[in-house]
Design a protein around this motif. Structure first.
Motif, mmCIF file in Angstrom:
data_model
loop_
_atom_site.group_PDB
_atom_site.id
_atom_site.type_symbol
_atom_site.label_atom_id
_atom_site.label_comp_id
_atom_site.label_asym_id
_atom_site.label_seq_id
_atom_site.Cartn_x
_atom_site.Cartn_y
_atom_site.Cartn_z
ATOM 1 N N TRP A 121 -8.089 2.041 7.607
ATOM 2 C CA TRP A 121 -7.758 1.383 6.342
ATOM 3 C C TRP A 121 -8.542 0.096 6.095
ATOM 4 C CZ3 TRP A 121 -3.454 3.760 8.888
ATOM 5 C CH2 TRP A 121 -2.903 4.826 8.184
ATOM 6 N N SER A 122 -9.567 -0.169 6.884
ATOM 7 C CA SER A 122 -10.424 -1.348 6.734
ATOM 8 C C SER A 122 -9.676 -2.627 7.085
ATOM 9 C CB SER A 122 -11.001 -1.485 5.333
ATOM 10 O OG SER A 122 -10.123 -2.206 4.500
ATOM 11 N N ARG A 123 -10.429 -3.728 7.254
ATOM 12 C CA ARG A 123 -9.800 -4.980 7.649
ATOM 13 C C ARG A 123 -9.380 -5.818 6.443
ATOM 14 N NH1 ARG A 123 -12.485 -8.065 11.420
ATOM 15 N NH2 ARG A 123 -13.718 -6.427 12.349
ATOM 16 N N ASN A 124 -9.459 -5.230 5.244
ATOM 17 C CA ASN A 124 -9.093 -5.983 4.037
ATOM 18 C C ASN A 124 -7.592 -5.907 3.769
ATOM 19 O OD1 ASN A 124 -11.830 -6.441 3.591
ATOM 20 N ND2 ASN A 124 -12.004 -4.445 2.588
ATOM 21 N N TYR A 125 -7.139 -6.828 2.921
ATOM 22 C CA TYR A 125 -5.773 -6.732 2.419
ATOM 23 C C TYR A 125 -5.713 -5.593 1.411
ATOM 24 C CZ TYR A 125 -4.310 -11.038 4.618
ATOM 25 O OH TYR A 125 -3.968 -11.974 5.547
ATOM 26 N N LEU A 126 -4.725 -4.713 1.536
ATOM 27 C CA LEU A 126 -4.583 -3.614 0.585
ATOM 28 C C LEU A 126 -3.466 -3.960 -0.394
ATOM 29 C CD1 LEU A 126 -4.735 -0.516 2.947
ATOM 30 C CD2 LEU A 126 -6.603 -1.758 1.892
ATOM 31 N N ILE A 127 -3.643 -3.537 -1.649
ATOM 32 C CA ILE A 127 -2.605 -3.774 -2.658
ATOM 33 C C ILE A 127 -1.594 -2.646 -2.594
ATOM 34 C CG2 ILE A 127 -2.146 -4.115 -5.116
ATOM 35 C CD1 ILE A 127 -3.945 -6.237 -4.056
ATOM 36 N N PHE A 128 -0.319 -3.011 -2.492
ATOM 37 C CA PHE A 128 0.731 -1.993 -2.555
ATOM 38 C C PHE A 128 1.065 -1.779 -4.031
ATOM 39 C CE2 PHE A 128 4.744 0.099 -2.050
ATOM 40 C CZ PHE A 128 4.679 0.697 -0.801
ATOM 41 N N PRO A 129 0.914 -0.520 -4.533
ATOM 42 C CA PRO A 129 1.095 -0.304 -5.976
ATOM 43 C C PRO A 129 2.527 -0.646 -6.419
ATOM 44 C CG PRO A 129 0.759 1.759 -4.811
ATOM 45 C CD PRO A 129 0.569 0.694 -3.812
ATOM 46 N N ARG A 130 2.645 -1.149 -7.645
ATOM 47 C CA ARG A 130 3.973 -1.484 -8.177
ATOM 48 C C ARG A 130 4.668 -0.201 -8.595
ATOM 49 N NH1 ARG A 130 4.453 -6.776 -11.753
ATOM 50 N NH2 ARG A 130 3.780 -7.606 -9.766
ATOM 51 N N ILE A 131 5.873 0.003 -8.063
ATOM 52 C CA ILE A 131 6.546 1.275 -8.298
ATOM 53 C C ILE A 131 7.460 1.192 -9.503
ATOM 54 C CG2 ILE A 131 8.015 3.025 -7.272
ATOM 55 C CD1 ILE A 131 7.205 1.546 -4.553
ATOM 56 N N ILE A 132 8.259 0.140 -9.570
ATOM 57 C CA ILE A 132 9.139 -0.011 -10.732
ATOM 58 C C ILE A 132 8.823 -1.341 -11.412
ATOM 59 C CG2 ILE A 132 11.083 1.453 -10.083
ATOM 60 C CD1 ILE A 132 12.356 -0.993 -8.823
ATOM 61 N N GLU A 133 9.121 -1.380 -12.687
ATOM 62 C CA GLU A 133 8.925 -2.627 -13.432
ATOM 63 C C GLU A 133 9.881 -3.676 -12.880
ATOM 64 O OE1 GLU A 133 6.527 -4.525 -15.266
ATOM 65 O OE2 GLU A 133 6.241 -2.356 -15.334
#
Lengths: 307, 360
Positions: A121-133
């Motif tokens: 998954w690489s050494r970068n910060y990954l964005i966790f997708p927004r699931i609910i508003e």
């Protein structure tokens, strides 16, 4: 007053995540007496798998809510498989080894998993997708979001489920027996190997859930995130009395709340000398103080020393 | 017996004189040989010895007294920061090393007692987690004690730390001796070797002393130890204090050798690394601990040189990030050694016997 309430809410949310992770430590420790240092990494991998699956499914046009549920299931499955194989490959052969040996193995597995995650998954910060508003609500001058409510509710529900499993099913009875005395449990016809495997699998599933929650709460993930989380959760388990399920839950909540309140007030208490970046200290200070006065944790049994 | 004193000192078997002489010649020649491979290798040697030093210090706590300490690097940090603060432009102090190193050792010793005193009643794993927490607390303080009063300079760390010097003779930079020109890392190698020899001698002497036997008794069965009249409290505190002081000295030398330190160098990973050296080598067995420390210090570095060319041969290009690959291999090595040599690579004969008995 509103600082207090606000930090209490934040602490409750963080604490319920700690509690879920702590359960994984405490179940394994209760039966085997092993600190599974790799558990934090299992949680991290849960988060990572969830991110990947949500990304893949939404790209295919699956609605994000369904994608999130499927991602959680996938993360749980992967982590359960991972937990099972950890036990099978790394720890089971060391059942009768000197006490520190499995600890080093666990540390080795933790290094392996972390670097594997970095390669994948690489050494970068990954964005966790927004699931609910996200919606924000006010109560007595403090704010909480629907995500926070969901996290606490899910955590409470899964902990209730775990307690039902432990106290109402045959497997749970076997687990309790094995944690009291593995040799005698074996004589009574309990398949201790299976019980230990089950402890790893259940703990990992809860870890995956916690990983999913951490991801959706902070909306980022990193291959090193499991380490500190695991450490705090283990602290929580020790705080509650390691090996004790209710203790792990209470310890997790308590730790989250103490940390949040400590971070909120330390500036005022020390006249601005120490700031909120000392947050991580509270977990350990509290731990040391509690263990000084109650060496077996808050809810641990006061067992006499065995000669 | 040509060297009765040496033999008595180390309690070595007879006829080991030849071995000892050739071994020490080899150790003395090592940095000069390593220079052919470049200064980087000499530095790796320096670190290998530094880790031997640290691992032997931790061995007193974990191996001899059986107290599982996961925060050992905190004492190393205390020693390192003591040196850095008393010999750098940061506070404007430039004290000589023979003042600072004992100061660092004493301060680390004090911290050791401070940690040891409240944790005396704790059993194995609880002790582990408390010491771990203590290590983290020290690191967090080092990281944040730059405001409002700048003591540790926070995450930036302290640089321009003075090298160890005796009069005009500095251990950094080049010195010409006859025809050969020694560079900084080589000179530090000899200093570290000297210190390390001292620690090895102390470890050997301790092991068979009254104190060493008391520790062993506590390790095997604390209640029985107390019953035969061992003051377990003082003995445990002594183990903590001695281990901590060695860590403090090692930290001071590290500070001087590097010229720069930051809290990052004293993270939990380092504690774990030193503990892994002790356990991997064979807890409580001095030659084993030395072997473990050398192996774990050199292996990741050797992998650093190895993984890129090997990948190029296998795949024709660098497929996987070499840094993570070498740590991956390192982790696997830990797991595999523990799987096939659960008592460590070179356990003490007594330990091996116990293990064999436990199996049958």
């Amino acid at each position: 007053m509103d600082t207090f309430l606000q930090q209490l809410i934040n602490g409750l949310v963080q604490g319920s995540i700690y509690a879920l992770v702590a359960l994984g430590y405490t179940m394994v420790y209760g039966i085997m007496g092993l600190i599974n240092f790799a558990h934090g990494e299992v949680v991290m991998i849960g988060t990572m798998v969830a991110i990947t699956v949500i990304g893949m499914l939404t790209n295919l046009g699956v609605p994000v809510g369904l994608a999130a549920v499927l991602a959680l299931l996938a993360a749980m499955l992967v982590c359960m498989a991972l937990g099972w194989s950890l036990e099978r490959i790394a720890y089971r052969p060391l059942r009768h080894a000197p006490r520190l040996t499995p600890l080093i193995t666990a540390i080795g597995m933790s290094i392996v998993l972390q670097n594997l995650a970095m390669i994948i998954w690489s050494r970068n910060y990954l964005i966790f997708p927004r699931i609910i508003e996200k919606t924000s609500h006010e109560i007595g001058g403090a704010y909480f979001s629907n995500v926070q409510v969901l996290i606490v509710l899910l955590a409470v529900a899964s902990m209730a489920g775990l307690l039902l499993l432990i106290y109402r099913t045959r497997l749970g009875m076997a687990m309790r027996a094995a944690s009291q005395n593995p040799q005698v449990a074996r004589l009574m016809g309990v398949n201790v190997d299976r019980v230990i495997a089950a402890a790893f699998i259940i703990g990992s599933a809860m870890g995956a859930l916690a990983g999913f929650m951490v991801g959706s709460y902070y909306e980022v993930a990193h291959y090193q995130m499991g380490f500190m989380l695991g450490l705090k959760a283990f602290t929580a388990a020790v705080l509650g009395g390691i090996g004790n399920l209710a203790g792990a839950m209470a310890g997790g909540l308590l730790l989250g709340i103490i940390e949040a309140l400590g971070a909120g007030y330390i500036g005022d208490l020390t006249g601005g000398f120490l700031g909120s970046h000392y947050q991580d200290i509270f977990a350990f200070v509290v731990l040391i103080v509690v263990l000084m006065f109650r060496p077996s944790g808050l809810f641990g049994e006061q067992t006499g020393e065995r000669a | 017996m040509k060297h009765p004193f040496l033999h008595a000192l180390l309690r070595l078997p007879r006829h080991s004189g030849v071995l000892a002489v050739s071994g020490s010649l080899l150790l003395l020649a090592l940095p000069i040989v390593a220079m052919w491979g470049g200064q980087a290798w000499v530095r790796i040697l320096d670190f290998a010895i530094l880790y031997v030093f640290l691992a032997l210090g931790l061995n007193i706590v974990v191996g001899f007294a059986g107290l599982l300490d996961l925060g050992y690097i905190a004492f190393y940090a205390v020693g390192a920061y003591t040196y850095a603060l008393l010999a750098s432009p940061h506070l404007g102090l430039h004290l000589p090393f023979w003042v600072i190193l004992p100061c660092g050792a004493m301060l680390a010793c004090l911290f050791g007692v401070l940690l040891g005193a409240p944790t005396l009643r704790l059993r194995g794993d609880y002790l582990a987690i408390v010491t771990l927490g203590f290590g983290e607390i020290i690191r967090i303080f080092l990281n944040n004690l730059n405001a409002p009063l700048n003591i540790t300079n926070g995450a930036q760390g302290i640089n321009l730390i003075d090298p160890i010097a005796i009069g005009a003779f500095k251990l950094s930079g080049r010195t010409d001796i006859w025809v050969y020109s020694l560079n900084g890392p080589q000179k530090y190698y000899y200093l570290l070797l000297l210190l390390c020899t001292g620690v090895v001698v102390i470890n050997f002497r301790l092991q068979h002393s009254r104190i060493g036997r008391a520790w062993q008794a506590i390790r095997e069965d604390e209640i029985a130890a107390r019953a035969v009249g061992i003051n377990t409290r003082n003995m445990k505190l002594l183990a903590f204090a001695m281990g901590a002081s060695f860590g403090g000295v090692a930290g001071g030398v590290y500070s001087a050798m590097q010229g720069f330190i930051s809290p990052e160098s004293f993270a939990l990973n380092e504690s774990i690394m030193v503990l892994a050296m002790v356990v991997l080598g064979g807890m409580g067995h001095i030659p084993g601990v030395i072997l473990g420390a050398v192996l774990l210090a050199v292996l990741p570095e050797a992998l650093r040189f190895g993984v890129v060319p090997v990948q190029q041969v296998l795949f024709g290009k660098v497929l996987v990030d070499p840094e993570s690959l070498r740590m991956l291999i390192f982790g696997l090595a830990l797991v595999l050694v523990m799987r096939f040599r659960p008592a460590g690579l070179w356990p003490s004969p007594e330990r091996q016997r116990e293990l064999a008995e436990a199996k049958s």
